[in-house]
Write an enzyme that holds these catalytic residues in place. Structure first.
Site, PDB file in Angstrom:
ATOM      1  N   ARG A 138     -11.424   1.945  -9.237  1.00  0.00           N
ATOM      2  CA  ARG A 138     -10.679   3.107  -9.397  1.00  0.00           C
ATOM      3  C   ARG A 138     -10.891   3.609 -10.726  1.00  0.00           C
ATOM      4  O   ARG A 138     -11.520   3.020 -11.460  1.00  0.00           O
ATOM      5  CB  ARG A 138      -9.375   2.674  -9.329  1.00  0.00           C
ATOM      6  CG  ARG A 138      -8.882   2.246  -8.035  1.00  0.00           C
ATOM      7  CD  ARG A 138      -7.243   1.998  -7.599  1.00  0.00           C
ATOM      8  NE  ARG A 138      -7.082   1.741  -6.088  1.00  0.00           N
ATOM      9  CZ  ARG A 138      -6.020   1.745  -5.606  1.00  0.00           C
ATOM     10  NH1 ARG A 138      -5.110   2.501  -6.152  1.00  0.00           N
ATOM     11  NH2 ARG A 138      -6.021   1.613  -4.194  1.00  0.00           N
ATOM     12  N   GLU A 197     -12.011  -5.041  -5.500  1.00  0.00           N
ATOM     13  CA  GLU A 197     -12.516  -3.774  -5.278  1.00  0.00           C
ATOM     14  C   GLU A 197     -11.832  -2.805  -6.235  1.00  0.00           C
ATOM     15  O   GLU A 197     -12.338  -1.656  -6.243  1.00  0.00           O
ATOM     16  CB  GLU A 197     -12.373  -3.367  -3.804  1.00  0.00           C
ATOM     17  CG  GLU A 197     -13.293  -4.165  -2.817  1.00  0.00           C
ATOM     18  CD  GLU A 197     -12.869  -5.604  -2.399  1.00  0.00           C
ATOM     19  OE1 GLU A 197     -11.638  -5.799  -2.588  1.00  0.00           O
ATOM     20  OE2 GLU A 197     -13.739  -6.504  -2.201  1.00  0.00           O
ATOM     21  N   ASN A 198     -10.282  -3.171  -6.541  1.00  0.00           N
ATOM     22  CA  ASN A 198      -9.777  -2.237  -7.252  1.00  0.00           C
ATOM     23  C   ASN A 198     -10.369  -1.668  -8.699  1.00  0.00           C
ATOM     24  O   ASN A 198      -9.955  -0.924  -9.058  1.00  0.00           O
ATOM     25  CB  ASN A 198      -8.241  -2.527  -7.459  1.00  0.00           C
ATOM     26  CG  ASN A 198      -7.407  -2.242  -6.195  1.00  0.00           C
ATOM     27  OD1 ASN A 198      -6.541  -3.209  -6.113  1.00  0.00           O
ATOM     28  ND2 ASN A 198      -7.822  -1.635  -5.066  1.00  0.00           N
ATOM     29  N   ASP A 252       0.766  -1.095  -0.144  1.00  0.00           N
ATOM     30  CA  ASP A 252      -0.118   0.192   0.048  1.00  0.00           C
ATOM     31  C   ASP A 252       0.836   1.397  -0.264  1.00  0.00           C
ATOM     32  O   ASP A 252       1.863   1.025   0.529  1.00  0.00           O
ATOM     33  CB  ASP A 252      -0.879   0.079   1.408  1.00  0.00           C
ATOM     34  CG  ASP A 252      -2.222   1.046   1.245  1.00  0.00           C
ATOM     35  OD1 ASP A 252      -2.223   1.549   0.180  1.00  0.00           O
ATOM     36  OD2 ASP A 252      -2.680   0.969   2.188  1.00  0.00           O
TER      37      ASP A 252
HETATM   38  C1  FPP Z   1      -1.978   0.150  -3.338  1.00  0.00           C
HETATM   39  O1  FPP Z   1      -1.408   1.412  -3.303  1.00  0.00           O
HETATM   40  C2  FPP Z   1      -1.486  -0.523  -4.554  1.00  0.00           C
HETATM   41  C3  FPP Z   1      -1.911  -1.038  -5.445  1.00  0.00           C
HETATM   42  C4  FPP Z   1      -3.640  -0.920  -5.371  1.00  0.00           C
HETATM   43  C5  FPP Z   1      -1.340  -1.808  -6.562  1.00  0.00           C
HETATM   44  C6  FPP Z   1      -0.289  -2.538  -6.269  1.00  0.00           C
HETATM   45  C7  FPP Z   1       0.684  -2.809  -7.478  1.00  0.00           C
HETATM   46  C8  FPP Z   1       2.013  -2.909  -7.649  1.00  0.00           C
HETATM   47  C9  FPP Z   1       2.806  -2.835  -6.388  1.00  0.00           C
HETATM   48  C10 FPP Z   1       2.479  -2.827  -8.896  1.00  0.00           C
HETATM   49  C11 FPP Z   1       2.510  -3.826  -9.864  1.00  0.00           C
HETATM   50  C12 FPP Z   1       2.461  -5.071  -9.158  1.00  0.00           C
HETATM   51  C13 FPP Z   1       3.119  -6.158  -9.543  1.00  0.00           C
HETATM   52  C14 FPP Z   1       3.279  -7.467  -9.194  1.00  0.00           C
HETATM   53  C15 FPP Z   1       4.053  -5.839 -10.884  1.00  0.00           C
HETATM   54  P1  FPP Z   1      -2.402   2.672  -3.438  1.00  0.00           P
HETATM   55  O2  FPP Z   1      -2.502   3.057  -4.829  1.00  0.00           O
HETATM   56  O3  FPP Z   1      -3.871   2.308  -2.972  1.00  0.00           O
HETATM   57  O4  FPP Z   1      -1.666   3.660  -2.760  1.00  0.00           O
HETATM   58  P2  FPP Z   1      -2.520   4.787  -1.838  1.00  0.00           P
HETATM   59  O5  FPP Z   1      -3.434   4.306  -0.897  1.00  0.00           O
HETATM   60  O6  FPP Z   1      -1.468   5.896  -1.498  1.00  0.00           O
HETATM   61  O7  FPP Z   1      -3.358   5.807  -2.791  1.00  0.00           O
END
Ligand code: FPP
Length: 246
Positions: free
Chosen positions: A75, A71-72, A24
């Site tokens: 976005r 849930e993503n 996260d």
């Molecule tokens: C949460 O941060 C992260 C995600 C929903 C996506 C995770 C994806 C990666 C780490 C990159 C791609 C993965 C691979 C395996 C290549 P957020 O976007 O919710 O951050 P925030 O809470 O600060 O907005």
């Protein structure tokens, strides 16, 4: 499990055998630098590479990463598209790096909603990393724990309705075989980065006895040294599994 066991800590506490991570903070990492959110996700993918390598070096046999939740999809469309693009790029371009780390890749989640080329890339990546034995790396894509549990219930109910299974034979072992994580040990350490302290529909059944470690570091900044600190914290905990301990 074919990987070498994690060496015991100086205090003689071994493990963890399975580390799960809620990655996260990509968006906040980007915002703090005045960059678009996708820049945070890109740096997040770099952190994925670092952490897989680090986990292998630390002798962790199983690592599970939450990359995209059910849930993503809510976005903004361009962010979903960016994330799918990154996953596509990862599946196509990281196989040599996974090989160097002895990492066997498994993707966990409902593939029904993923683009067909990603589904085929997943199958290809799993097949091409299958013989690697140092570390099992599970990447959760379109994964939601409640959905997984409902699917498991449906499958068992179907077997009961078809007369193939008697309801009173359903126990934890039989239930776990229906989960997407069938065959994996439960996580004993769950890490969430970025200071948030939630489980967010991740491995709810499997984390029943996991030690939870929340770290303030944003995921793009996370690396082997942060993993080591979380493991040190895990080893300081007394795990009682509902008992009274020693
Ligand atoms: C949460 O941060 C992260 C995600 C929903 C996506 C995770 C994806 C990666 C780490 C990159 C791609 C993965 C691979 C395996 C290549 P957020 O976007 O919710 O951050 P925030 O809470 O600060 O907005």
């Amino acid at each position: 499990m074919s990987s070498a066991p994690l060496p015991a800590s100086p205090e003689g506490v071994s493990g963890p055998q399975h580390v799960a991570i809620i990655m996260d903070g990509n968006g906040r990492w980007a915002k703090a630098r005045g960059l678009p959110r996708v820049a945070g996700h890109r740096r997040g993918a770099d952190a994925v590479r670092r952490v897989i390598r680090g986990a292998g070096e630390l002798g962790i046999p199983v690592l599970t990463l939450f990359a995209f939740s059910t849930e993503n999809w809510t976005r903004p469309a361009d962010e979903v598209s960016d994330l799918m693009g990154l996953l596509r790029h990862y599946l196509r371009n990281e196989l040599e790096e996974l090989g160097r780390n002895g990492a066997r890749l498994r993707v966990i989640g409902d593939r029904g909603r993923l683009a067909r080329d990603i589904v085929s890339d997943i199958a290809d990546a799993e097949r091409r990393t299958h013989a690697n034995t140092r570390i099992d790396v599970n990447v959760c894509i379109n994964y939601g724990s409640r959905d997984e549990i409902i699917q498991a219930c449906r499958s068992l109910a179907g077997k009961v309705a078809a007369g193939q299974l008697s309801a009173d034979r359903i126990d934890e072992t039989l239930f776990e075989r229906e989960l997407l994580t069938a065959g994996l040990p439960d996580p004993d350490l769950l890490i969430r980065t970025s200071g948030e302290q939630r489980i967010s529909n991740f491995l709810l059944w499997q984390c029943a006895y996991a030690e939870l470690v929340f770290v303030d570091t944003l995921w793009p900044d996370f690396g082997k040294e942060h993993l080591e600190l979380a493991i040190a914290e895990f080893r300081r905990r007394e795990r009682r599994y509902g008992g009274v301990g020693s």
